[in-house]
Design an enzyme around this catalytic site. Structure first.
Site: not given
Length: 182
Positions: A17, A39, A47
């Site tokens: 990512y 998000e 995350w």
């Protein structure tokens, strides 16, 4: 989030990512919507959890196609709430659906989500947060800031000594109207 440049290299989820997506400009409405939704799902969580659940979230939300998600009703909400592979938070699920509907309104008025972002650029983070709060749900400072950094609108995704920073500079992002090192 310059610390990301330190933890991501070699990590099976963070690494790809960080190296290939974070801070890279995107223009596709589906991809922009996915990033905003991820998000939102991350709020209050790590995350890493989101990255691990990302394939299941993409599948459960029809690839984050805004047209499809905007059409979801009670049956789809219950389907999503019973899907153990995703982040099952009713408020976040309902927010994603409502935000898809808002995105369709934006697309109707502006042509695309990307065009809407273009029209409002440049802004500082505080002005972006205010705009997003007026437009979308569940878009506080952290969600908006990370969303905009992740799509290359706000600077700060990578340190200047990070290899990803150099690759992104070479892309000459369309939104770049500020010094990317700020």
């Amino acid at each position: 989030m310059n610390w990301y440049c330190d933890i991501a290299p070699g990590h099976p989820f963070h690494g790809p990512y960080h190296d290939n997506e974070y801070g890279v400009p995107i223009r596709d409405d589906r991809a922009l919507f996915e990033r905003l939704c991820l998000e939102i799902f991350q709020a209050g969580l790590s995350w890493l959890i989101v990255l691990k659940k990302r394939p299941a979230l993409v599948a459960a939300f029809d690839g984050f196609d805004p047209d499809r998600v905007a059409s979801y009703g009670a049956a789809e909400i219950e389907r999503l709430m019973s899907d153990a592979a995703i982040i099952r938070n009713r408020r976040k699920i309902e927010t994603v659906i409502g935000n898809a509907r808002k995105l369709l309104e934006i697309r109707e008025a502006e042509g695309s989500f990307a065009a809407w972002i273009d029209r409002h650029h440049p802004r500082d983070k505080a002005a972006w947060v205010k705009l997003f709060r007026q437009t979308f749900a569940f878009t506080g400072g952290e969600v908006v800031g990370e969303f905009l950094m992740s799509i290359g609108v706000l600077p700060g995704a990578h340190r200047p000594d990070c290899p990803a920073f150099v690759r992104i500079l070479e892309l000459d992002p369309p939104w770049r109207k500020v010094d990317p090192t700020v």
